[in-house]
Design an enzyme around this catalytic site. Sequence first.
Site, short mmCIF file in Angstrom:
data_model
loop_
_atom_site.label_atom_id
_atom_site.label_comp_id
_atom_site.label_asym_id
_atom_site.label_seq_id
_atom_site.Cartn_x
_atom_site.Cartn_y
_atom_site.Cartn_z
CD GLU A 173 -2.74 -1.49 1.96
OE1 GLU A 173 -2.80 0.07 3.14
OE2 GLU A 173 -3.70 -2.36 2.44
CB CYS A 280 -1.32 -9.22 4.81
SG CYS A 280 -2.47 -8.11 3.41
P1 NAD Z 1 -10.69 -5.32 1.76
O1 NAD Z 1 -11.40 -6.09 3.07
O2 NAD Z 1 -9.87 -4.00 1.17
O3 NAD Z 1 -11.33 -6.30 0.62
C1 NAD Z 1 -12.15 -7.22 0.07
C2 NAD Z 1 -13.57 -6.81 -0.04
O4 NAD Z 1 -14.05 -8.32 -0.52
C3 NAD Z 1 -14.30 -5.86 0.93
O5 NAD Z 1 -14.75 -4.84 0.25
C4 NAD Z 1 -15.36 -7.11 0.80
O6 NAD Z 1 -16.60 -6.25 0.95
C5 NAD Z 1 -15.50 -7.74 -0.72
N1 NAD Z 1 -15.93 -9.37 -0.25
C6 NAD Z 1 -15.76 -10.04 1.04
N2 NAD Z 1 -16.95 -11.12 1.14
C7 NAD Z 1 -18.06 -10.90 -0.34
C8 NAD Z 1 -18.31 -11.44 -1.72
N3 NAD Z 1 -18.49 -12.85 -0.99
N4 NAD Z 1 -18.63 -11.23 -2.35
C9 NAD Z 1 -18.48 -9.69 -3.01
N5 NAD Z 1 -17.43 -9.28 -2.45
C10 NAD Z 1 -16.83 -9.46 -1.58
O7 NAD Z 1 -9.25 -6.72 1.51
P2 NAD Z 1 -7.69 -6.06 0.91
O8 NAD Z 1 -6.44 -5.62 1.75
O9 NAD Z 1 -8.37 -5.96 -1.06
O10 NAD Z 1 -7.37 -7.58 0.94
C11 NAD Z 1 -8.20 -8.64 0.09
C12 NAD Z 1 -6.81 -9.86 -0.54
O11 NAD Z 1 -5.77 -9.59 -0.73
C13 NAD Z 1 -6.85 -10.38 1.33
O12 NAD Z 1 -6.57 -11.99 1.24
C14 NAD Z 1 -4.92 -9.56 1.59
O13 NAD Z 1 -4.25 -10.69 2.50
C15 NAD Z 1 -4.55 -9.89 0.17
N6 NAD Z 1 -4.07 -8.96 -0.12
C16 NAD Z 1 -4.11 -7.28 0.41
C17 NAD Z 1 -2.87 -6.64 0.27
C18 NAD Z 1 -3.26 -4.98 0.61
O14 NAD Z 1 -2.10 -4.15 0.46
N7 NAD Z 1 -4.05 -4.35 1.36
C19 NAD Z 1 -1.93 -6.96 -0.61
C20 NAD Z 1 -1.72 -8.37 -1.10
C21 NAD Z 1 -2.63 -9.29 -0.65
C1 UGA Z 2 2.94 -5.93 2.39
C2 UGA Z 2 4.26 -6.37 1.18
O1 UGA Z 2 5.34 -5.25 1.56
C3 UGA Z 2 3.67 -5.78 0.16
O2 UGA Z 2 4.27 -7.20 -0.88
C4 UGA Z 2 2.12 -7.41 0.10
O3 UGA Z 2 1.64 -7.84 -0.98
C5 UGA Z 2 1.67 -6.85 1.16
O4 UGA Z 2 1.94 -6.49 2.06
C6 UGA Z 2 0.07 -7.56 1.68
O5 UGA Z 2 0.20 -8.79 1.64
O6 UGA Z 2 -0.85 -7.22 2.15
P1 UGA Z 2 2.52 -3.36 2.72
O7 UGA Z 2 1.54 -3.78 4.70
O8 UGA Z 2 1.42 -3.42 2.01
O9 UGA Z 2 2.36 -4.51 1.98
O10 UGA Z 2 2.80 -1.89 3.50
P2 UGA Z 2 4.75 -2.59 3.30
O11 UGA Z 2 5.99 -1.34 3.41
O12 UGA Z 2 4.95 -3.76 3.24
O13 UGA Z 2 4.91 -2.03 4.96
C7 UGA Z 2 4.07 -2.83 6.35
C8 UGA Z 2 4.65 -2.27 7.71
O14 UGA Z 2 5.85 -2.58 7.67
C9 UGA Z 2 4.47 -0.98 7.82
O15 UGA Z 2 3.81 -0.88 9.45
C10 UGA Z 2 5.40 -0.52 7.22
O16 UGA Z 2 5.61 1.12 8.10
C11 UGA Z 2 6.98 -1.48 7.84
N1 UGA Z 2 7.88 -0.75 7.96
C12 UGA Z 2 8.73 -1.31 6.43
C13 UGA Z 2 9.18 -1.14 8.41
O17 UGA Z 2 8.97 -1.04 10.11
N2 UGA Z 2 10.23 -1.37 8.47
C14 UGA Z 2 10.17 -0.89 6.99
O18 UGA Z 2 11.63 -0.81 6.88
C15 UGA Z 2 9.93 -1.62 6.02
#
Ligand code: NAD
Ligand code: UGA
Length: 475
Positions: A173, A280
Site C-alpha cells: 500500500e 496482512c
Molecule cells: P479489503 O477488505 O480491502 O477488500 C475485500 C473486499 O471483498 C471488501 O470490500 C468486501 O466487502 C468484499 N467481499 C467479501 N466477501 C465478498 C463476497 N462474497 N462477494 C463480494 N464481495 C465480497 O481486503 P484487501 O486489502 O483488498 O485484501 C484482499 C486480499 O488480498 C486478502 O487476502 C489480503 O491478504 C490480500 N492482499 C492484500 C494486500 C494489501 O495491501 N491490502 C496486498 C496483497 C494481498
Molecule cells: C506488505 C508487503 O510489502 C507486500 O509485498 C504485500 O503484498 C502486502 O504486505 C500484503 O500482502 O498485504 P504493506 O503491508 O502494504 O505490504 O506495506 P509494507 O511496505 O510492507 O509495510 C508494512 C509495515 O511494515 C508498515 O507498518 C511499515 O511501516 C513497516 N515497515 C516497513 C517498517 O517498520 N520498516 C521497514 O523497513 C519497512
Amino acid sequence: MQIKKICCIGAGYVGGPTMAVIADKCPSIHVDVVDINKKRIQKWNSPNLEELPVYEPGLKEIIKRCRNKNLKFSTSIKEKISKADMIFISVNTPTKKKGFGAGKASDLKWVEACARQVALYASGHTIVVEKSTLPVRTAGVIKEILNECEVSPRKSHSNKTFDVLSNPEFLAEGSAINDLITPDRVLIGGDTQIAIETLAKIYQNWVPNEKILRTNLWSSELAKLTSNAFLAQRISSINSISAICEQTGADIREVSKAIGSDSRIGSKFLNSGPGFGGSCFKKDILNIVYLSEYFGLPEVASFWESVVQLNNWQQHRISKLIVRKLFGTLSNKKIVILGFAFKANTNDTRESPAINICKDLLEEGASLVIHDPKVCSEQINFDLKFESTNNFEEQQNKTLIEEGNWIKENDLSDSFKDADAAVFLTEWSEYKNINWDDVYEKMRKPSWIFDARSITNPMEVRNAGLNLWRIGDGL
Ligand code: NAD
Ligand code: UGA
C-alpha cells in the site's frame, strides 16, 4: 483462450487498484469489479475522485481514464460472474476470531462464499484466479466446490467447466500502482498449462515474460505467505536490535546501513520503527504458525510466532517509555500523535501500530491530538473505540475505552499548541519540514518529541530546546 471479460469479486485495497491497472493496460478487456459492500461501490463510482475508497498515488488518474469505459464497479455480482471468462477472487481473508484455529487460522468464509457463487452463476469455461492471500491447499477447496457443479448430472448447467489458478498479489500500500506497473515478479500457480498461459498473456501486455514465474498451485500459495513472513521477520529483527542500540550507545540507522550494505542481506526493510502494521503481515504469519502446528511442526510454529510477539512488544515498549519520560503519568497531558495510518501514502489503518500505542496512552489518561493527512476522524474513532479494525459486523459488541480522550486536528502547526509531547508514528513527508522553533514556542515545557520513524533531524529538534527520543538512538 481469449479473455474478453474479467470479473473481480472484492473491490478492496487489492481488487480496486489491481483491476484498474489491468483495465488500463488491456483496453480490449472489459473489467467488472463487484462487491457486496454498496457503500464501497458507491465511493468507487463517485464523480469526485477524492472520494475513492482507497487512496493510492496514481490511482485516481487511472480511474479517470478507464472508469465507465472498460472498468466498471457494481454490486451486480451474479450477472457479472455469469458473463466473465476469468474471475479473480480478491476478498478479505482475516484471521479467524472464533472456533477451531481462532487467532491464527485464516477465516475462509468469504472465499468459500465466492466459490459457491461462481459455481452457481458461471457459464461455459471459466478460469478462477485466487488473488486473495490463502493458506496452502485452498485451491483444492475451491476446486472441490466448483467440481461439484461441473460434474453433477442433476445440475441444469452442467456445461460449466473451470480451471483454478493461484496468482497472489505482492503490491504494498502507498506504492500499489507503481508495484502493479513494474512488479518484481508476477507469480502464477496452476496445474493446467493453457490456463496459466492465458493469464500470463494478460500480464505480458506490460510485464516482461521473464518476470512471470510459473509454479504449481501449492508453491504459489506458500510463496505468498512466506514473502510476507520474511519481510515482517526483517522488521522484527531490526526492531529487536533498536532496543539494544538504546541501551548501548549504538545508533540503529548506522547499524542498518552497515548490515544492509552486505549484498547478501540488502538494504530494504531494515528501517526500525513502531512495529509493522497493515492488514496482512500479522495474519499471514499467524497463518503459517497455524499450518505448522496443524502439520505437527511446533518448532517452526514457535519460530514464526516470535516475529509477531516481538512486534507487539515493540509497540507497547514505545508507549511505556513515553509514560516513563513524562514522569510516570499522562493525566492532564496533551500528546500529539503524528500519523495514524500504518505507513505513509495510504489511508489504511488496519493493524496500525498507532492503534495500540494510542490505546495505551488513552488508558493512562492522556488527551490525544491526532493528525493524519489521509485518515478520517470516523476511522480513528472506529479504531480507538473498538477492538476490531474494519469489521463493521462486530463493532456492536466492543467496549468503549473509559480513560483519556482524543480529537482530530487537521492543521499540523496548530496541533502542537500547549502539548507536552509529540509522537511520530507514520513517516508522512509533510513531517520532514517542521519548523522546530515554532513548535518549541507552542508546546508546554518541558516538551518531548518521540520519533519512532527516524523522520526528524535530531540537531534541529534539540537546538530548538526540545527533548528528543529517537528509535534506536543510544545517545
Ligand atoms: P479489503 O477488505 O480491502 O477488500 C475485500 C473486499 O471483498 C471488501 O470490500 C468486501 O466487502 C468484499 N467481499 C467479501 N466477501 C465478498 C463476497 N462474497 N462477494 C463480494 N464481495 C465480497 O481486503 P484487501 O486489502 O483488498 O485484501 C484482499 C486480499 O488480498 C486478502 O487476502 C489480503 O491478504 C490480500 N492482499 C492484500 C494486500 C494489501 O495491501 N491490502 C496486498 C496483497 C494481498
Ligand atoms: C506488505 C508487503 O510489502 C507486500 O509485498 C504485500 O503484498 C502486502 O504486505 C500484503 O500482502 O498485504 P504493506 O503491508 O502494504 O505490504 O506495506 P509494507 O511496505 O510492507 O509495510 C508494512 C509495515 O511494515 C508498515 O507498518 C511499515 O511501516 C513497516 N515497515 C516497513 C517498517 O517498520 N520498516 C521497514 O523497513 C519497512
